[in-house]
Structures are given as structure tokens and as C-alpha cells.
Design an enzyme around this catalytic site. Structure first.
Site, short mmCIF file in Angstrom:
data_model
loop_
_atom_site.label_atom_id
_atom_site.label_comp_id
_atom_site.label_asym_id
_atom_site.label_seq_id
_atom_site.Cartn_x
_atom_site.Cartn_y
_atom_site.Cartn_z
NE ARG A 1 -1.16 2.61 2.98
CZ ARG A 1 -0.69 3.56 3.46
NH1 ARG A 1 -0.75 4.70 2.42
NH2 ARG A 1 -0.35 3.78 4.76
CG ASP A 2 3.13 4.39 3.13
OD1 ASP A 2 2.87 5.26 2.38
OD2 ASP A 2 3.65 4.46 4.26
CG ASN B 1 6.96 3.32 4.32
OD1 ASN B 1 6.16 3.39 5.51
ND2 ASN B 1 6.65 3.31 3.16
CG HIS C 1 7.91 7.63 6.95
ND1 HIS C 1 7.47 8.40 5.99
CD2 HIS C 1 7.03 6.61 6.86
CE1 HIS C 1 6.19 7.95 5.64
NE2 HIS C 1 5.88 6.76 5.99
CB CYS D 1 12.61 10.28 -1.44
SG CYS D 1 12.42 11.92 -2.40
#
Lengths: 318, 318
Positions: free
Chosen positions: A13-14, A252, A212, A243
Site C-alpha cells: 500500500r504505502d 518507510n 519513516h 524518495c
């Protein structure tokens, strides 16, 4: 045997919502099945948001249906509102998470809703959950996002955070979670926030945290959360969704590094770490352009390190 | 004002000895001066080993002489033996560190010396230190390397570690340090080891730790060390010297991330973090092919984060 620490995988998901490439449905299924087979007990498999907003997660209903066939797996999903919750329940999800950004600016920018409106959704979802037949009621968590600070507002007043945590519980959530959406947390802030929120809603109503690794403090923050007695920690396999313009600056926490830390500390996770490390290949093969993060996968396990599964075998043999 | 936590920069020694490129002497001086100007109080500037073994550090004597001109800076060096200590004292170093690998296999492979022989060197160095005139006696530390496990031997028996710690103190070291040479440590191991070694040599004889980030646990391990009351933590600017075949798998903890964590927790380091971040440019400019690590430099400081130096100004104004 229940693990002492529940590692909740949020990559499907994330992680996937943060990358441009769309992982094919079959690969998602293979990933979820392989990670569950490695002993991961809870996976957030998708999000019930409109497909035009997040085409990466458009197959969430099909993924939930599949994941429900995996033995022993808690199938978690993110729901932004009542409509998402209806779809999640229809698909059979075991756990719903509604994010509430404690920064109202961020809430308006992200969900286009005021705090009041999100609390109204929480109440409606809780009623829907309560109306489900016994044994088919999903667990319902309200997640306090940007709780350690917001890129738009900076620090959020603690009184506001506590008021929103109480409002989520009053609305009918089973528990609240803490989410360091922006990677602003530090170990002291984690301890202070857990103490404060537990003071407001009770210890049993806060057991999990989503951290995170934006500034490299992810695992140090986990350690602080463990010290405070939290037992559920979110992480993403390969730190997927990190990123791209900041190499290593994953969003994460990396599941592999988290599991290594927990097992090295002697905490039971129920996870077969060497087998978990193999699951990376599924993602690497399907997303060759996407960087995968993690230190333990590169460095390997220490000489003499006894994986938890072998410990269990040794105990069984003793 | 003394910092609560002493961040000891080891990049000019431990970082540079791990890379192939040789940083020009002038750049080393600029780096040391800039980092001291940013508030770093202790820098390990080099190692007195034969130049043919480590040509990267062949200019250590000149670097020590320069670093001694920097106000308020403790100039630390590594010495492998008595001969190195003689050169270090002649150059005027403030602190000498003798590594003793608690794995005898590693000690033989690395220093070509048995434990007995290293303890003999420690005794000879301690005598040399004691013979120096008052006010010119350097601090002498014996560093227990591979203390959390060895890539050749695996776990080292605790009794052997404690015996060697005691032997270093008996030989005349001012203190012992712990060094996770292999990146095997975890937060529980850090706490257990500090408790055990302090039990053997006394709390005052163990104040510092050298941790690696090989498996991503570096800052979590620092947190464990802080919890146990250690006050000196080694780190390397930009994580210089990180393993090139494992991107992100730096050897040393990244100074910038460490300082961010400490300051975010409200601990005083005496360091101007924005200014420290600028020092990276010196290394990046001189070693364009060498990767620099760190999450905080990429992510930037959180909105609303008050650097320690501004806190100090605010306190002074109040």
C-alpha cells in the site's frame, strides 16, 4: 504462537502508492503470498481510494480477495472515508485504517476534509463496522498522521493531537495509531507522544506505530516505541517507495532491517529472516528501475547469527 | 560550556583509510578546520601506521601539527603500537587510541599480534605517556574492537572480552572503548556489553563507543549506548568510507544524522548543525567519485526544527 512484536508490512500500500510504476496484480499476489509464507502475519495490501487518484492501487479489491485465501494473514487496508470502508468490508478486509492528519492544513490538502469531517467519517465507519455480523467485523484503527510534525504547519499543538485521539475513540475506533508521515520523529518525541496519547486514550488503545526513515532515525525511533511497550511496527519490504531524488532516504522503514534488529535483540517476530530476504527478488524482478533499500540485505547476516526460526527448532528439539 | 554528548569525528582517519583515493593534505586541513568551526570538539585526524600500509594517512604528523593550531580541538589519533605512539606524542596529539581486537584471529590478521603482544604494547605506551611532562600527557584509550562479534570468529566469549578490558586498564590505559568493527551490534547487545565491561573496569573507565551502520542499526545502537550513560560517540562526516559495493551500507555512522538525532532529542552537542551540513561540500568537491551518505543532508531539517545554536542564542537572550 503469537509474535512478541507484530511487523506489519505496508509495502503493497504505502510503498506502491509512492512510485510511478504499477506493479502487476499477479506480482502483488506473489509478493503477499511469499511474505506471508516467510511468517509475516499482517500486510496492508492496498487502499480503497478512487482508481483515478491512485491507479497503482486500483486492484485493491481483487488483492484483498486473494490475500484472504492466505492462511493466518491479517489483511489490512487503508480507507479514506465511509465509501472506502464499504468497499473494504465487501471485499472482506480484516483491518481498516482511517488516516486523520492532526495538521488540519495537511488534512485539507490531502483528504480535502476538515478534522470535523474526518471524525464524522470515523463515526459512520464505526457504525458500519458495528453492524457487521459477529466474526466478520474488521478491526478499525484511526491513524493520527503528521503527529510528529507537518511539512506545512510544523509542530502541531499537543492539546490538539490529544483532542483528536479522544475524538477518534469516541467516534468508535477500536484503537488509534501514530504515524510519522513526514519523518520528523526522534526517539524522545516518540516516547513523549506515546506517553501523552496513552494518557488520553488508555494504554490498550495505542499499540502500533508507523515510522519513516527520512532522516535515518527510523530504527532508533522503533527502539523508543518498543521501550514504551508498543507491539506493532509498520515497515516496507526493500523500503519500496523511497524518495528517488534522495538515495537511501526511504520513506518507510525497511522490513528486512527491522526484522534483523528485532531478532538480534532476541524478540520473537515469527518471521523467517533468510526467507524474507528472498522475497526482495520478486519486487526487484518486476520493478527493475525502482531502487530497493536496506542495509541487512547488502551486508548479509552476521557470522554466528542464529535466525529466530532456527532458535525455535532448537527449542523444540531441546 | 562542555557538550552533554561528545561527537567524535573519525572521518579523517577511519573514513579516509577505507577509500582508495588520497585526500590532499590541504583539503584535510580545510575539512578539520571547518568541522571544528562548526563546533565539533574532537577529531581523530589520522593514524600513525607505516605509509606503505596506509598511504591515505601518510601525512598524519603534518595533520596533527595543523590540528593542534585549531582552538579548542582535541586532536585524536590511532596508534597501532609503541612506535606509532612515539610519533603521535612527538607531533603533539591529545589523545591516543590503541585498538585491541578481542578476536585473536582478527588481531593476528589485522595487527599481526597476539593479545599478549598488544597488551605489552599498551603497557609500553602507557609508560611513555606517563613519562611525558605534566600538561603534555595525552589521554590514552584502549579500544576493544570486534567486541560485538568478528567476521572470522563470530561471537567472542564475554569472559575473554572482560579479561582483555581489565588487562588494558592494568597495563595503564586511561579508559577502554567499545568498537563494533563489523557492524554486528544490536541495541540489546550494546546495553549488555556496556553493563558487563563497566562491571569489570568501573563506570568511569568506559565512556565512549564506536559503532558502524553496516546493517542500518547504527543510530538505534547509539540510543542504547546513551540510555546506558555513555557520552562519547564516534561518527564520520558523510559516512565517508562506506562500502562501495553496498550502496547506503556505510561503515561508520553519519555525523550529520547523529547530530540531528541528538539535537532533536534536546541533547547539547555544541555543534552548529546547518554549518556542519555545509562541511560536506569540502569532501564532495575533493572526492567527486566517492559517495557521501546521510539521510538528514538529503531530507533537510524539519520545518520548525530549532537548531541547538539558536536555542543557545534564545536562552542567552531570555
Amino acid at each position: 504462537m503469537a509474535p512478541e512484536i507484530l511487523v506489519s508490512e505496508v509495502g503493497p500500500r504505502d510503498g506502491l502508492q509512492s512510485i510511478k510504476n504499477i506493479l502487476p496484480t499477479d506480482v502483488k499476489k506473489a509478493w503477499i503470498a511469499a511474505e506471508a509464507a516467510a511468517g509475516v502475519r499482517e500486510i496492508e495490501v492496498g487502499s480503497f481510494v478512487p482508481a483515478k487518484l491512485l491507479p497503482q492501487l486500483a486492484d485493491t479489491a481483487e488483492i484483498v480477495t486473494f490475500a484472504k485465501t492466505v492462511p493466518g494473514l491479517t489483511v489490512a487496508v487503508l480507507v479514506p472515508n465511509l465509501r472506502g470502508a464499504e468497499a473494504a468490508i465487501a471485499a472482506g478486509a480484516d483491518k481498516l485504517t482511517l488516516p486523520l492528519s492532526v495538521s488540519e492544513t495537511h488534512s485539507l490538502a490531502n483528504l480535502r476534509r476538515t478534522h470535523e469531517q474526518v471524525i464524522d467519517e470515523a463515526r459512520a465507519i464505526a457504525e458500519l463496522v458495528a453492524s457487521q455480523p459477529e466474526g466478520r467485523r474488521p478491526h478499525f484503527e484511526g491513524s493520527l498522521s503528521t503527529v510528529f510534525g507537518c511539512t506545512l504547519e510544523g509542530t502541531i499543538p499537543l492539546a490538539q493531537i490529544l483532542r483528536l485521539a479522544e475524538a477518534l475513540m469516541t467516534a468508535g475506533c477500536d484503537e488509534v495509531g501514530l504515524s510519522d508521515t513526514t519523518g520528523y520523529a526522534d526517539p524522545k518525541a516518540v516516547k513523549d507522544m506515546i506517553r501523552a496519547v496513552r494518557g488520553a486514550v488508555g494504554d490498550a488503545s495505542l499499540t502500533g506505530i508507523h515510522l519513516h526513515n527520512t532522516r535515518g532515525l527510523g530504527l532508533a525511533n522503533v527502539l523508543a516505541a518498543l521501550d514504551m511497550g508498543l507491539t506493532t511496527v509498520d515497515a516496507s519490504l526493500g523500503g519500496i517507495g523511497g524518495c528517488p531524488f534522495a538515495p537511501g532516504a526511504s520513506g518507510n522503514i525497511v522490513t528486512e532491517d527491522l526484522v534483523f534488529m528485532l531478532q538480534a535483540m532476541g524478540l520473537k517476530t515469527g518471521i523467517d529472516l533468510p526467507r524474507l530476504l528472498e522475497v526482495r527478488k520478486i519486487i526487484a524482478g518486476a520493478l527493475p528501475d525502482e531502487p530497493l533499500y536496506g542495509f541487512t540485505p547488502d551486508a548479509g547476516l552476521p557470522l554466528g547469527f542464529v535466525p529466530e526460526t532456527q532458535t525455535r527448532s532448537m527449542e523444540a528439539a531441546a
